[in-house]
Design a protein around this motif. Structure first.
Motif, PDB file in Angstrom:
ATOM      1  N   ASN A 226       0.821  -1.207   0.000  1.00  0.00           N
ATOM      2  CA  ASN A 226       0.000   0.000   0.000  1.00  0.00           C
ATOM      3  C   ASN A 226       0.859   1.263   0.000  1.00  0.00           C
ATOM      4  N   LYS A 227       1.936   1.238   0.772  1.00  0.00           N
ATOM      5  CA  LYS A 227       2.825   2.397   0.847  1.00  0.00           C
ATOM      6  C   LYS A 227       3.553   2.631  -0.477  1.00  0.00           C
ATOM      7  N   MET A 228       3.807   1.563  -1.226  1.00  0.00           N
ATOM      8  CA  MET A 228       4.509   1.723  -2.496  1.00  0.00           C
ATOM      9  C   MET A 228       3.663   2.477  -3.510  1.00  0.00           C
ATOM     10  N   GLY A 229       2.353   2.310  -3.429  1.00  0.00           N
ATOM     11  CA  GLY A 229       1.470   3.064  -4.316  1.00  0.00           C
ATOM     12  C   GLY A 229       1.210   2.382  -5.646  1.00  0.00           C
ATOM     13  N   LEU A 230       0.119   2.768  -6.278  1.00  0.00           N
ATOM     14  CA  LEU A 230      -0.336   2.118  -7.502  1.00  0.00           C
ATOM     15  C   LEU A 230       0.652   2.268  -8.655  1.00  0.00           C
ATOM     16  N   ASP A 231       1.192   3.453  -8.859  1.00  0.00           N
ATOM     17  CA  ASP A 231       2.074   3.690 -10.009  1.00  0.00           C
ATOM     18  C   ASP A 231       3.302   2.784  -9.977  1.00  0.00           C
ATOM     19  N   LYS A 232       3.943   2.686  -8.822  1.00  0.00           N
ATOM     20  CA  LYS A 232       5.140   1.846  -8.724  1.00  0.00           C
ATOM     21  C   LYS A 232       4.803   0.365  -8.822  1.00  0.00           C
ATOM     22  N   TYR A 245      -2.587  -3.646  -5.393  1.00  0.00           N
ATOM     23  CA  TYR A 245      -2.884  -2.412  -4.661  1.00  0.00           C
ATOM     24  C   TYR A 245      -4.256  -2.503  -3.980  1.00  0.00           C
ATOM     25  N   LYS A 246      -5.239  -3.058  -4.689  1.00  0.00           N
ATOM     26  CA  LYS A 246      -6.567  -3.217  -4.094  1.00  0.00           C
ATOM     27  C   LYS A 246      -6.529  -4.216  -2.934  1.00  0.00           C
ATOM     28  N   TYR A 247      -5.823  -5.324  -3.148  1.00  0.00           N
ATOM     29  CA  TYR A 247      -5.715  -6.312  -2.075  1.00  0.00           C
ATOM     30  C   TYR A 247      -5.050  -5.715  -0.844  1.00  0.00           C
ATOM     31  N   SER A 248      -4.080  -4.825  -1.052  1.00  0.00           N
ATOM     32  CA  SER A 248      -3.369  -4.222   0.082  1.00  0.00           C
ATOM     33  C   SER A 248      -4.299  -3.375   0.940  1.00  0.00           C
ATOM     34  N   GLN A 249      -5.460  -3.012   0.386  1.00  0.00           N
ATOM     35  CA  GLN A 249      -6.468  -2.265   1.134  1.00  0.00           C
ATOM     36  C   GLN A 249      -7.647  -3.145   1.556  1.00  0.00           C
ATOM     37  N   GLY A 250      -7.521  -4.442   1.250  1.00  0.00           N
ATOM     38  CA  GLY A 250      -8.605  -5.362   1.596  1.00  0.00           C
ATOM     39  C   GLY A 250      -9.770  -5.290   0.639  1.00  0.00           C
TER      40      GLY A 250
END
Length: 372
Positions: A226-232, A245-250
């Motif tokens: 999540n901290k890495m962000g979608l773009d990276k 990225y979505k999974y990292s937010q549940g």
């Protein structure tokens, strides 16, 4: 006595990135070491002993499944049976009894249908259930999962584990949390804290290559993702980045799919002795092709299948594997022979496995007109 919280439907705020899909109540039921557990049930003398289901080590068989006693020695599915015996010299093997497993799986699915018609089978031994609209057990997904597991044990003398959560991703993770014969519930209020500490290796789709890349990037948990962000994440993991990225937010908005669309069909055979040359490969190919036609006919009775490509897989004696394909709208023995010859020339070594397959168009795509 139940120790899990009762998972009742509740309104959830969208302020923290969650959406209304978080109001779903999803159960993932996963049988514990299903094939091996059935074999032990059928032969109680195997109880407490390391058991693997699969082919003979003399015929280059592989482990289709094994029980927890065998896993303690490092035995796992898809491992060559010869290596499994090196890991566990006292391993007891049994052949695969697929008809029996299918029969028992069907009986278990009858239990599922008593609670919901929203069922997505993943294999003979696991399935997703959407019980959001179920009135059983006062609407408690926790109690429904508990009751299903109890009924499976009472009728089959087999144990199942279950995960209960607001979406498929978390339900599948949860079902593995307290194995064997366990259950874990993740309520909507628990999601954010749970995913923060969730190891990335628990995410379905994160294989050895992806896990190694994540380790190189110091990504260990979903919070790191999540901290890495979608773009990276898109940069490092391509199309998988957005899902990570979505999974990292549940977050997982996929519904339970009650209608399964087949994308491919294949048949493969591992040989007791390596095939020394192309000629011997082509002789074996004829037998595999006949089996492919049988399976295709059986599959087409269940749904409309429109082939779009033919493919051949070869595994050489050094375990190097190559796959080659061509466009095609129907099975063609001579086309498979040409593909096999092209694939063999890539290695020009003895062959231990041949696979033939078809890829299909989406069912709603019209068939292309052929000029005669």
């Amino acid at each position: 006595m139940l120790t899990s919280p009762i998972f009742l439907e509740q309104e959830v705020s969208t302020e923290d990135g969650l959406n209304r899909s978080m109001m779903r109540k999803i159960i993932h039921v996963d049988m514990d070491c299903f094939y091996a557990a059935v074999e032990v049930r059928e032969n109680p003398q195997l109880q407490g002993k390391p058991v693997a289901v699969g082919g003979s080590p003399q015929s280059r068989g592989v482990v289709a499944a094994c029980n927890y006693e065998a896993r303690k020695f490092g035995v796992h599915s898809a491992m060559p049976m010869s290596r499994a015996f090196q890991q566990c010299p006292n391993l007891i093997t049994t052949p695969v009894h697929m008809d029996l497993y299918k029969q028992i799986s069907g009986e278990i699915h009858q239990i599922f249908q008593d609670y919901t018609d929203q069922i997505e089978p993943l294999s003979l031994d696991e399935a997703y259930l959407d019980v959001s609209e179920s009135s059983h057990c006062g609407g408690s997904a926790t109690l429904i999962a508990q009751q299903i597991r109890e009924r499976i044990f009472d009728t089959q003398r087999l144990t199942a584990s279950a995960g209960v959560a607001p979406n498929k991703f978390l339900a599948k993770v949860a079902s593995d949390w307290n194995k064997p014969n366990g259950q874990k519930v993740i309520t909507p209020d628990d999601v954010q804290e749970f995913v923060k500490a969730l190891p990335v290796k628990a995410i379905s789709g994160v294989g050895k290559v992806t896990a190694k890349r994540m380790s190189e990037l110091n990504i260990e948990t979903c919070e790191d993702l999540n901290k890495m962000g979608l773009d990276k994440l898109n940069q490092y993991f391509g199309s998988f980045g957005e899902q990570l990225y979505k999974y990292s937010q549940g977050i997982d908005t996929r519904p339970v799919q009650t209608h399964w669309v087949r994308k491919s069909l294949s048949v493969e055979d591992t040989f007791a002795q390596d095939l020394p040359d192309l000629e011997s490969c082509l002789l074996e190919l004829a037998k595999i092709y006949a089996e492919l036609l049988v399976r295709l006919e059986r599959a087409q009775k269940k749904q409309r299948l429109i082939p779009k490509a033919l493919f051949v897989k070869l595994r050489f004696d050094d375990f190097e594997t190559t796959t080659i394909q061509m466009v095609g709208n129907k099975p063609d023995k001579h086309a498979y022979m040409r593909l096999c010859a092209d694939a063999w020339r890539r290695g020009q070594r003895p062959v231990r496995l041949i696979g033939l397959g078809l890829q299909f168009n989406p069912p709603d795509m019209p068939e292309q007109l052929r000029l005669i």
